[in-house]
Design a protein around this motif. Structure first.
Motif, mmCIF file in Angstrom:
data_model
loop_
_atom_site.group_PDB
_atom_site.id
_atom_site.type_symbol
_atom_site.label_atom_id
_atom_site.label_comp_id
_atom_site.label_asym_id
_atom_site.label_seq_id
_atom_site.Cartn_x
_atom_site.Cartn_y
_atom_site.Cartn_z
ATOM 1 N N SER A 80 0.956 -1.243 0.010
ATOM 2 C CA SER A 80 0.025 0.029 0.102
ATOM 3 C C SER A 80 1.012 1.287 -0.093
ATOM 4 O O SER A 80 2.097 1.078 0.155
ATOM 5 C CB SER A 80 -1.132 0.151 1.255
ATOM 6 N N ASN A 104 -1.887 -4.846 -6.204
ATOM 7 C CA ASN A 104 -1.721 -4.305 -4.764
ATOM 8 C C ASN A 104 -2.790 -3.509 -4.322
ATOM 9 O O ASN A 104 -3.781 -3.182 -5.058
ATOM 10 C CB ASN A 104 -0.271 -3.696 -4.848
ATOM 11 N N LYS A 105 -2.325 -2.571 -3.578
ATOM 12 C CA LYS A 105 -3.168 -1.630 -3.033
ATOM 13 C C LYS A 105 -2.433 -0.149 -2.924
ATOM 14 O O LYS A 105 -2.587 0.602 -1.985
ATOM 15 C CB LYS A 105 -3.639 -1.855 -1.469
ATOM 16 N N LEU A 106 -1.629 -0.060 -3.951
ATOM 17 C CA LEU A 106 -0.877 1.274 -4.102
ATOM 18 C C LEU A 106 -1.747 2.337 -4.480
ATOM 19 O O LEU A 106 -2.677 2.418 -4.909
ATOM 20 C CB LEU A 106 0.293 1.213 -5.116
ATOM 21 N N ASN A 154 -4.390 -1.438 -9.252
ATOM 22 C CA ASN A 154 -4.119 -0.653 -7.898
ATOM 23 C C ASN A 154 -5.166 0.548 -8.010
ATOM 24 O O ASN A 154 -4.663 1.703 -8.819
ATOM 25 C CB ASN A 154 -2.729 -0.050 -7.905
#
Length: 654
Positions: A205, A224-226, A245
């Motif tokens: 993140s 991902n959770k970027l 993302n």
């Protein structure tokens, strides 16, 4: 340690005092001095003597679980680097362990890096596709590593910001497919030799750190959770490297970073100064949004039900579902009985795959790996392999043990269903030991699936450039020549079967050449050019890197010859071709480099040092360089034909 050294020193002094002062000692002083210095040599030598690689590896094995795959060779009293009988997964430089490749061996337990730190020459650790879990191991104790491949395990937790600051030699880092969280370590930006970074399919993140190394050729941060803006310096890697993302923004993903975030539907507190009319409008807006979301969800589910494609249609196939495949018959001549759920679209003729079989909505065009249906694939345990220029690829493992690769192909609407069916059945009838024949396909209006057998050793690109340990170590001169011979025979077959096509292959490059267990090459992604409807997608084929395509937007069978020449140069030099990169920023311009060195009579300096030691074969290598140079002539008129190239290659023997 310090107390032990003090004790040894005291013992040595006592020994000297006794033997030098005793009048009753019958030894001469010369003998006493000899014994004393012998004693000193033994007891005062450094205590931290390097442990043999054998002991370090056996201790490392003992710390793991499920090590049955190692038991046959990892034995006490044997050497991990003995002749050609290396331990499983061990590659050596002389008598020192250079690389560990323990990929896909079912290993689990704790990674005790302290044992690996006793391997002084260790430069690559490859433990991908196992069952390791827990916190990220302290691999930063291995400061000399060049390659770290731990993808597709279950490691979790955060990695400290300065973790990689002591690992300046790292070139390739693959952490994909774990459960790593927190922010991406900023110390990755300090790795000045970094070439490949794969962090996809984790739970990272926060913002993307600045990664501006000129050496960086590959990066994948997808799924991902970027959050935040994608640095402009990273736009060269393409949008696919950042997909999945939702919090990322920027020109690359076509998301405005100045756009206000959506309203928080769970926030009940409003500022006191907000007037009643604004509050009412907000409520109506929220109700409208909720209704719109519900309607979209209903429509989406209805569409998914209509398409009957609710598993493989997902971008993220990490969920594992139990598979129950109906009993199937391989091509043994036995017939199916009336109660079977499998139905045939038409009878087969002559025992071949001429007509294929339709199972559900999956058309089997080659039954060498059995008959299976779309539901079998939908329920199989699947994992994402990556994204290519033609679409996404997934590995599916079915309950009968068969592993297949499912490719989702977009922009292939040039042909209607019947014409597409004809072309795919034509591919299903191909039989050649250097061609990977597709097994089945699924037709949808906007998306097609093509199913092929999974080849576990992987692609030539990855083995040649990816620090793959023992597989890379086996790429000696005879093996490389065998690969070139196999590619040549496969291309000869394709150019014969598709002699009327503008591009019999069209996408020949090392990532589309798979290697069997005995290094026999298998060509994939061929003959798709007639199926592609979108001009931009067609131009992503590697044949469009030929000079005639770049200058005149024209492709011919000699465009395949150009690609073939690049492959030969890549295998002989061991260099990554800049031609594979869209902006050609990175790698080596093999065509220009080889042509200039040949003009200076320096052909021997082009050969990969790893095979140049076969000095008696240098003339053969240089002949291959000349053939590759003739294949990569910029003018088509001066470029040799595929048949001529193959005939000249067949004359070369190891």
């Amino acid at each position: 340690m310090r107390e032990f050294q003090t004790l040894r020193t005291a013992a040595a002094l006592i020994f000297w005092e006794v033997f030098s002062s005793s009048s009753s000692c019958i030894l001469s002083m010369a003998a006493v001095r000899f014994i004393f210095f012998f004693f000193i040599l033994i007891f005062l030598s450094p205590f931290s003597i390097s442990r043999p690689d054998e002991d370090a590896l056996l201790d490392f094995k003992d710390s793991l679980k499920n090590t049955a795959a190692l038991d046959s060779t990892w034995k006490k009293g044997t050497s991990p680097c003995q002749g050609n009988k290396h331990w499983v997964g061990v590659a050596c430089n002389g008598d020192k362990v250079h690389s560990l490749n323990l990929m896909g061996l079912g290993l689990s337990g704790d990674i005790d890096v302290d044992y690996l730190s006793n391997l002084d020459d260790l430069r690559s650790v490859h433990i991908a596709n196992n069952s390791f879990s827990g916190p990220f191991p302290p691999f930063n104790k291995l400061g000399a590593l060049k390659g770290l491949f731990i993808h597709d395990n279950q490691f979790s937790g955060e990695i400290s910001a300065d973790f990689f600051s002591t690992m300046g030699s790292l070139k390739k880092i693959w952490l994909s497919g774990n459960k790593l969280s927190g922010t991406i370590p900023e110390s990755l930006g300090q790795l000045h030799n970094l070439m490949e970074l794969h962090l996809d399919r984790n739970e990272f993140s926060g913002p993307i750190p600045l990664l501006s190394q000129p050496t960086l050729k590959e990066i994948n941060l997808s799924n991902n959770k970027l959050e935040g803006e994608i640095p402009k310096t990273m736009s060269k890697f393409g949008a696919s490297s950042f997909q999945g993302n939702p919090g990322l923004c920027g020109e690359l993903v076509q998301r405005d970073c100045n756009q206000q975030p959506p309203p928080d539907l769970h926030h009940d507190e409003h500022p006191a100064a907000e007037n009643e009319s604004n509050g009412t409008a907000t409520k109506y807006l929220i109700v409208g949004v909720v209704i719109a979301v519900l309607m979209a969800t209903i429509c989406f589910k209805a569409k998914r039900t209509e398409d009957n494609f609710n598993v493989l249609g997902k971008e993220n196939l990490d969920e594992v579902v139990q598979v129950h495949i109906p009993s199937t018959n391989r091509r043994t001549g036995s017939s199916r009985k009336g109660g079977d759920s499998l139905h045939s679209s038409s009878r087969r003729g002559g025992g071949g795959s001429q007509h294929g079989r339709s199972v559900g909505d999956l058309v089997v065009i080659n039954d060498e790996r059995g008959i299976f249906g779309l539901q079998d694939l939908m329920k199989a345990a699947a994992e994402v392999l990556g994204n290519g220029n033609l679409g996404s690829a997934y590995k599916a493992v079915m309950s009968n043990g068969v592993s297949v690769v499912v490719k989702r192909l977009r922009e292939m609407n040039k042909l209607n269903r019947d014409s597409f069916d004809f072309e795919m059945r034509r591919l299903g009838r191909l039989k050649h030991k250097n061609i990977l024949t597709p097994l089945a396909y699924h037709y949808r209006k906007d998306e097609k699936l093509v199913v092929s057998e999974f080849v576990p050793k992987g692609s030539l690109l990855y083995i040649l450039h990816g620090d793959r340990g023992i597989s890379h170590a086996q790429l000696n001169w005879p093996t490389r020549l065998k690969i070139i011979h196999g590619i040549a025979r496969g291309m000869s077959f394709l150019h014969s079967e598709f002699s009327s096509s503008e591009l019999p292959h069209g996408n020949l490059k090392s990532s589309n050449i798979l290697l069997s267990s005995n290094f026999e090459p298998l060509l994939t992604d061929y003959a798709f050019y007639p199926l592609i409807s979108n001009t931009q997608t067609a131009q992503s084929l590697f044949a469009y890197k030929s000079p005639e395509a770049i200058l005149y937007q024209q492709v011919t069978p000699k465009s395949d010859v150009y690609c073939f020449g690049i492959i030969i140069l890549e295998i002989l030099t061991g260099k990554f071709p800049s031609q594979y990169l869209n902006n050609q920023k990175g790698g080596t311009d093999l065509v220009h480099w080889v042509r200039s060195m040949i003009s200076e009579k320096k052909e021997s300096e082009l050969i990969d040092p790893e095979i140049a030691g076969a000095t008696n074969s240098l003339p053969q290598m240089e002949k291959l360089l000349q053939i590759a140079a003739a294949c990569t002539e910029s003018e088509q008129e001066n470029r040799i034909s595929m048949n001529e190239a193959i005939a000249r290659i067949e004359e070369i023997q190891a």
